[in-house]
Write a protein that holds these residues in place. Structure first.
Motif, mmCIF file in Angstrom:
data_model
loop_
_atom_site.group_PDB
_atom_site.id
_atom_site.type_symbol
_atom_site.label_atom_id
_atom_site.label_comp_id
_atom_site.label_asym_id
_atom_site.label_seq_id
_atom_site.Cartn_x
_atom_site.Cartn_y
_atom_site.Cartn_z
ATOM 1 N N ALA A 1 0.834 -1.210 0.000
ATOM 2 C CA ALA A 1 0.000 0.000 0.000
ATOM 3 C C ALA A 1 0.867 1.258 0.000
ATOM 4 O O ALA A 1 0.622 2.208 -0.761
ATOM 5 C CB ALA A 1 -0.920 -0.012 1.213
ATOM 6 N N GLN A 2 1.898 1.294 0.863
ATOM 7 C CA GLN A 2 2.780 2.462 0.933
ATOM 8 C C GLN A 2 3.490 2.700 -0.398
ATOM 9 O O GLN A 2 3.533 3.826 -0.908
ATOM 10 C CB GLN A 2 3.807 2.268 2.040
ATOM 11 C CG GLN A 2 3.233 2.313 3.438
ATOM 12 C CD GLN A 2 4.275 1.990 4.493
ATOM 13 O OE1 GLN A 2 5.360 1.497 4.179
ATOM 14 N NE2 GLN A 2 3.940 2.246 5.745
ATOM 15 N N ALA A 3 4.062 1.612 -0.943
ATOM 16 C CA ALA A 3 4.826 1.746 -2.190
ATOM 17 C C ALA A 3 3.920 2.136 -3.355
ATOM 18 O O ALA A 3 4.293 2.965 -4.198
ATOM 19 C CB ALA A 3 5.561 0.444 -2.492
ATOM 20 N N SER A 4 2.711 1.553 -3.427
ATOM 21 C CA SER A 4 1.791 1.881 -4.524
ATOM 22 C C SER A 4 1.396 3.351 -4.468
ATOM 23 O O SER A 4 1.323 4.036 -5.490
ATOM 24 C CB SER A 4 0.544 0.995 -4.444
ATOM 25 O OG SER A 4 0.873 -0.368 -4.624
ATOM 26 N N LYS B 1 -4.964 1.055 -6.398
ATOM 27 C CA LYS B 1 -4.461 -0.170 -5.760
ATOM 28 C C LYS B 1 -4.123 0.094 -4.288
ATOM 29 O O LYS B 1 -4.467 -0.689 -3.397
ATOM 30 C CB LYS B 1 -3.216 -0.651 -6.506
ATOM 31 C CG LYS B 1 -2.623 -1.948 -5.989
ATOM 32 C CD LYS B 1 -1.442 -2.336 -6.865
ATOM 33 C CE LYS B 1 -0.822 -3.651 -6.385
ATOM 34 N NZ LYS B 1 0.329 -4.048 -7.223
ATOM 35 N N ALA B 2 -3.455 1.233 -4.028
ATOM 36 C CA ALA B 2 -3.112 1.597 -2.645
ATOM 37 C C ALA B 2 -4.375 1.831 -1.825
ATOM 38 O O ALA B 2 -4.462 1.426 -0.651
ATOM 39 C CB ALA B 2 -2.243 2.851 -2.638
ATOM 40 N N GLU B 3 -5.390 2.479 -2.438
ATOM 41 C CA GLU B 3 -6.653 2.742 -1.735
ATOM 42 C C GLU B 3 -7.325 1.433 -1.325
ATOM 43 O O GLU B 3 -7.775 1.272 -0.177
ATOM 44 C CB GLU B 3 -7.585 3.550 -2.633
ATOM 45 C CG GLU B 3 -8.943 3.817 -2.002
ATOM 46 C CD GLU B 3 -9.965 4.325 -3.009
ATOM 47 O OE1 GLU B 3 -11.066 4.700 -2.574
ATOM 48 O OE2 GLU B 3 -9.660 4.319 -4.223
ATOM 49 N N GLU B 4 -7.381 0.488 -2.251
ATOM 50 C CA GLU B 4 -8.049 -0.796 -1.980
ATOM 51 C C GLU B 4 -7.405 -1.527 -0.802
ATOM 52 O O GLU B 4 -8.085 -1.993 0.114
ATOM 53 C CB GLU B 4 -7.998 -1.658 -3.242
ATOM 54 C CG GLU B 4 -8.654 -3.019 -3.077
ATOM 55 C CD GLU B 4 -8.469 -3.904 -4.307
ATOM 56 O OE1 GLU B 4 -8.928 -5.057 -4.270
ATOM 57 O OE2 GLU B 4 -7.850 -3.442 -5.287
ATOM 58 N N ILE B 5 -6.069 -1.598 -0.806
ATOM 59 C CA ILE B 5 -5.374 -2.336 0.259
ATOM 60 C C ILE B 5 -5.484 -1.586 1.583
ATOM 61 O O ILE B 5 -5.708 -2.201 2.640
ATOM 62 C CB ILE B 5 -3.896 -2.549 -0.123
ATOM 63 C CG1 ILE B 5 -3.798 -3.400 -1.392
ATOM 64 C CG2 ILE B 5 -3.134 -3.206 1.013
ATOM 65 C CD1 ILE B 5 -2.412 -3.466 -1.983
ATOM 66 N N ALA B 6 -5.337 -0.241 1.552
ATOM 67 C CA ALA B 6 -5.400 0.545 2.789
ATOM 68 C C ALA B 6 -6.772 0.421 3.448
ATOM 69 O O ALA B 6 -6.883 0.330 4.679
ATOM 70 C CB ALA B 6 -5.085 2.004 2.492
ATOM 71 N N ARG B 7 -7.838 0.405 2.645
ATOM 72 C CA ARG B 7 -9.180 0.211 3.203
ATOM 73 C C ARG B 7 -9.321 -1.186 3.809
ATOM 74 O O ARG B 7 -9.903 -1.353 4.884
ATOM 75 C CB ARG B 7 -10.238 0.405 2.114
ATOM 76 C CG ARG B 7 -10.427 1.832 1.640
ATOM 77 C CD ARG B 7 -11.635 1.912 0.718
ATOM 78 N NE ARG B 7 -11.739 3.198 0.065
ATOM 79 C CZ ARG B 7 -12.250 4.293 0.613
ATOM 80 N NH1 ARG B 7 -12.663 4.248 1.867
ATOM 81 N NH2 ARG B 7 -12.331 5.431 -0.065
ATOM 82 N N LYS B 8 -8.757 -2.163 3.099
ATOM 83 C CA LYS B 8 -8.942 -3.557 3.507
ATOM 84 C C LYS B 8 -8.297 -3.848 4.854
ATOM 85 O O LYS B 8 -8.861 -4.556 5.693
ATOM 86 C CB LYS B 8 -8.360 -4.473 2.429
ATOM 87 C CG LYS B 8 -8.597 -5.949 2.675
ATOM 88 C CD LYS B 8 -8.079 -6.758 1.501
ATOM 89 C CE LYS B 8 -8.299 -8.251 1.721
ATOM 90 N NZ LYS B 8 -7.781 -9.055 0.588
ATOM 91 N N VAL C 1 -1.975 5.898 5.447
ATOM 92 C CA VAL C 1 -1.792 5.628 4.015
ATOM 93 C C VAL C 1 -3.072 5.948 3.258
ATOM 94 O O VAL C 1 -3.043 6.528 2.163
ATOM 95 C CB VAL C 1 -1.372 4.168 3.786
ATOM 96 C CG1 VAL C 1 -1.262 3.869 2.292
ATOM 97 C CG2 VAL C 1 -0.053 3.870 4.469
ATOM 98 N N LEU C 2 -4.219 5.614 3.851
ATOM 99 C CA LEU C 2 -5.500 5.872 3.188
ATOM 100 C C LEU C 2 -5.719 7.375 2.992
ATOM 101 O O LEU C 2 -6.111 7.819 1.906
ATOM 102 C CB LEU C 2 -6.639 5.276 4.012
ATOM 103 C CG LEU C 2 -8.044 5.450 3.410
ATOM 104 C CD1 LEU C 2 -8.142 4.766 2.051
ATOM 105 C CD2 LEU C 2 -9.112 4.922 4.359
ATOM 106 N N GLU C 3 -5.464 8.177 4.019
ATOM 107 C CA GLU C 3 -5.649 9.628 3.899
ATOM 108 C C GLU C 3 -4.778 10.204 2.787
ATOM 109 O O GLU C 3 -5.239 10.996 1.964
ATOM 110 C CB GLU C 3 -5.323 10.311 5.225
ATOM 111 C CG GLU C 3 -6.410 10.156 6.272
ATOM 112 C CD GLU C 3 -6.172 11.061 7.470
ATOM 113 O OE1 GLU C 3 -5.831 12.241 7.265
ATOM 114 O OE2 GLU C 3 -6.328 10.582 8.598
ATOM 115 N N ASN C 4 -3.491 9.822 2.781
ATOM 116 C CA ASN C 4 -2.576 10.339 1.745
ATOM 117 C C ASN C 4 -3.017 9.909 0.354
ATOM 118 O O ASN C 4 -2.962 10.686 -0.603
ATOM 119 C CB ASN C 4 -1.153 9.858 2.015
ATOM 120 C CG ASN C 4 -0.557 10.517 3.236
ATOM 121 O OD1 ASN C 4 -0.896 11.639 3.556
ATOM 122 N ND2 ASN C 4 0.335 9.828 3.929
ATOM 123 N N THR C 5 -3.455 8.644 0.233
ATOM 124 C CA THR C 5 -3.866 8.121 -1.075
ATOM 125 C C THR C 5 -5.113 8.830 -1.573
ATOM 126 O O THR C 5 -5.212 9.216 -2.747
ATOM 127 C CB THR C 5 -4.109 6.606 -0.983
ATOM 128 O OG1 THR C 5 -2.937 5.959 -0.488
ATOM 129 C CG2 THR C 5 -4.443 6.042 -2.349
#
Length: 759
Positions: free
Chosen positions: A210-213, A235-242, A248-252
């Motif tokens: 998530a961080q790298a994406s 992709k980062a949003e999906e994993i951070a939510r999961k 990470v979610l806020e930044n994404t």
């Protein structure tokens, strides 16, 4: 736009997410708190064992994560004392690196570097070397030394690879990517991010993925590759939510909002902004509020809703002012200024641009200041105020030159540091090899002695072996002593060469800096004035104002060029005197005749009281330069109607003539007097806003002392300044001076002293 309706639409989804965090996060925090309380109770510093140090380090790690820095520091100091008492180097190393990490989190870079240096004395294993390189890279990143940071992260990643620690290698490569991004090398940044992402996917590390994406998507967003940016950010949003990664979610989500705003998909952009706003409100983060209002305002401006954009940007400006967010204040005020320029209200735009400039004044944010000066220059030009427009254009050009020079110097310093580090490593490897050879010989001697003791029955044979061993030992010691002497000699030579190079480099840098700041700046001003005259129809009043500025700049340039050339010659070739005998009044009169126009223009009188019999043995041109600088300074800091008095007479000191230059100007305070002859050239604006390079008085002092004379001064604020110099007399004049000093005042019939009227 109605925020209330959007909140209703997304409310159910947010409530689910917030409920998830409310349920899980307190348990995690409680578990950490419980563990910290347990460690506090069970740690007994009187038990001098490595396990005590390990427990202290574990507790400190928790406290640092909770930002309880002062308590963490006290525990770490205790852990170091225990480690010191039991000689536990591993413990001391762990404590020092934890202290360095804490200082870095508190932005105390210098303190962190001190801890890293101390830990470096204890470093033994590859893992420890890797940790120190990472911490040094973090410190350099924090200081903006990204070139050095990249090198240190690369070396740390190579060490992690050598011991097969793939995760550490990926983490360190990820840090390298952030440094490349800060340097503006997006290609290298993406290459490093991809490496980290590839490892994370192979290892199934969802958090790292998530961080790298998010980082890869953000990097593509910077280079306007929107399709690639969207793929990785989603992709980062999906994993951070999961898995519930809040940060990470806020930044994404914020990156996605910016992406869709740039693609003019305002409906999607607004939905993401609203979600981030709810997350910020749930976390009670006022900093995120101001950031989001700013982004929402920019989006409304893109949509053409200028009134709504103004409302949101004003909210962002007010919140950032309350929270003392300097950069956000600048960004919000600047955006409001641009909005007013679009509306055609130039006066209101100038007010906002001025507010943005005031927000960053004195904050060392040069890149923002450069943009601010340019905005004010364009706004004033649009309003027809060419005098103010010229002033801001001059400040913009001068700051731009300064930043370019500073950036080149910074990069040069970083690359020189890299070279020195490489040289130091090579020297250390040579010394280490010598030590290993010496240790091998010592080990061999011990074996031989042991065998001799075991073979004590064969005394004769043992004696022969010992004699040979001793001879070899002496030979080795002689060789070692010789090697040590050679190394010491080499180190001494390297040190001397470095000092010489540093001295030459300092002279070069100072010369370039003076040329860039003090000469190029006025020339840019002249160019700007010519541009205004050529491109615009100016009134007589504006032409008079610009002509006055042009004339003053030309005078300043001429004086500055004389001083700069004299200083450069003195620095590069040393002060070379062309001594000859001449009448002092001739030299002084030559100077006052030249500078008479400058005094007359400012309405200042010059009064001469020069003994016409004084002859000196000196460099005629240098004496003229000294007198010209002192008189020019007196004019610079005097007001209309003041009188400058030049007096020359035989000094009480043997074989010396003394010259006084006295003005009735603004004088100097104690603090300015201390700076006058310091190594860093010091200058102030004159009473008519005249500029100087700060070299004049330094040259005067060097040239007069080169003659064996002296330069001193007396000054009081608002009461004027008197500079006093002494110059060696010619032999014939020295004899005459001895006679004159014994006489009383000159007779009344003596020729009247000349007066140059400046008005």
């Amino acid at each position: 736009m109605t925020h209330k309706s959007n909140y209703i639409i997304y409310g159910f989804m947010f409530r689910l997410l917030i409920t998830y965090w409310i349920i899980l996060l307190p348990f995690s925090a409680q578990a950490q708190q419980k563990k910290a309380d347990s460690l506090r109770v069970h740690i007994n510093p009187s038990i001098m064992q490595p396990s005590t140090v390990t427990s202290i380090a574990e507790l400190s790690d928790i406290l640092i994560a909770e930002a309880k820095y002062e308590e963490a520091k006290q525990w770490l100091i205790l852990g170091y004392e225990v480690s010191e008492e039991i000689g536990y180097d591993q413990g001391k190393f762990s404590i020092l690196t934890l202290l360095a990490d804490q200082y870095l989190q508190q932005n105390q870079t210098d303190s962190a570097l001190v801890m890293i240096e101390q830990a470096n004395l204890l470093e033994k294993s590859v893992e420890q070397q890797e940790k120190l390189l990472e911490l040094t890279g973090d410190a350099n990143t924090q200081s903006g030394k990204y070139v050095l940071a990249v090198e240190q992260y690369k070396n740390a990643a190579a060490l992690a690879d050598s011991i097969g620690n793939a995760r550490r290698e990926a983490e360190l490569t990820y840090k390298t990517a952030r440094a490349w991004s800060a340097l503006g090398d997006h290609t290298e940044a993406l290459r490093a991010y991809y490496y980290g992402l590839e490892y994370a996917e192979k290892a199934g590390d969802s958090e790292f993925i998530a961080q790298a994406s998010n980082s890869v998507g953000s990097e593509f967003l910077k280079i306007l590759k929107y399709d690639q940016a969207e793929f990785f950010l989603l992709k980062a949003e999906e994993i951070a939510r999961k898995i519930g990664l809040t940060n990470v979610l806020e930044n994404t989500l914020l990156n996605l909002a910016v992406l869709y705003r740039e693609e003019s998909d305002f409906e999607k952009s607004e939905s993401y902004y609203e979600e981030v706003l709810k997350l910020a409100e749930a976390g009670d983060n006022p900093v995120n509020h101001s950031l989001l209002y700013y982004h929402l305002g920019i989006m409304e401006k893109y949509r053409g809703n200028l009134s709504e954009a103004e409302h949101l940007l004003l909210l962002a400006l007010e919140l950032s002012r309350e929270n003392n967010e300097i950069q956000r204040q600048y960004e919000s005020a600047t955006a409001l200024g641009k909005l007013e320029m679009e509306r055609g209200d130039v006066i209101q735009a100038i007010r906002y641009y001025a507010r943005a400039n005031n927000a960053i004044e004195g904050e060392n944010l040069e890149s923002l200041a450069l943009t601010s000066y340019n905005n004010l220059y364009r706004a004033y030009r649009e309003s027809g105020n060419f005098v103010e427009s010229l002033r801001w254009l001059e400040q913009h050009d001068q700051l731009k030159d300064s930043l370019e020079t500073a950036e080149k110097s910074r990069l040069l310093a970083e690359y020189e540091t890299l070279f020195n580090l490489k040289q130091t490593r090579e020297q250390a490897e040579v010394l280490r090899a010598s030590e290993q050879r010496a240790q091998s010989m010592v080990t061999l001697q011990r074996w031989l002695i042991g065998l001799a003791l075991l073979a004590g029955i064969i005394l004769t044979f043992a004696s022969i072996i010992l004699v040979k061993s001793n001879k070899r030992r002496k030979k080795v010691n002689v060789e070692l002593e010789k090697s040590n002497r050679q190394l010491q000699q080499m180190n001494k030579m390297v040190k001397e060469q470095n000092e010489e190079l540093e001295q030459v480099n300092n002279v070069k840098n100072k010369l370039f800096a003076i040329i860039a700041h003090d000469l190029r700046g006025p020339l840019s001003s002249l160019q700007s004035m010519v541009y205004l005259v050529r491109e615009h129809e100016l009134s007589q009043e504006e032409m008079a104002e610009i002509t006055k500025s042009l004339e003053r700049n030309l005078q300043e340039n001429a004086s500055m060029m004389d001083n700069l050339l004299a200083w450069a010659q003195a620095q590069m070739n040393g002060i070379k005197l062309n001594l000859r005998k001449f009448n002092l009044i001739d030299g002084i009169k030559s100077v006052t005749d030249q500078i008479h126009f400058q005094a007359k223009k400012k309405g200042i009188n010059i009064d001469l009281d020069i003994d016409p019999t004084i002859e000196v043995q000196a460099d005629y041109d240098m004496v003229k330069l000294v007198v010209r600088n002192l008189v020019a300074n007196a004019i610079k800091f005097s007001d209309k109607g003041d009188t400058i008095r030049l007096k020359a007479f035989y000094s009480k000191e043997k074989n010396m003539a003394e010259i006084h230059v006295k003005d009735e100007g603004i004088g100097m305070g104690i603090e300015d007097q201390k700076k006058l002859f310091s190594k860093d050239h010091f200058t102030k604006r004159g009473t008519d806003n005249e500029k100087g390079s700060g070299l004049g008085l330094m040259l005067c002092k060097d040239f007069i002392e080169g003659h064996g004379g002296s330069l001193r001064f007396e000054s009081k604020p608002k009461k004027g300044t008197t500079f006093m110099i002494t110059i060696p007399l010619a032999e014939s004049s020295a004899n005459s001076g001895n006679n004159v000093t014994a006489l009383s005042k000159p007779a009344a019939s003596q020729e009247k002293k000349p007066v140059l009227q400046g008005s």
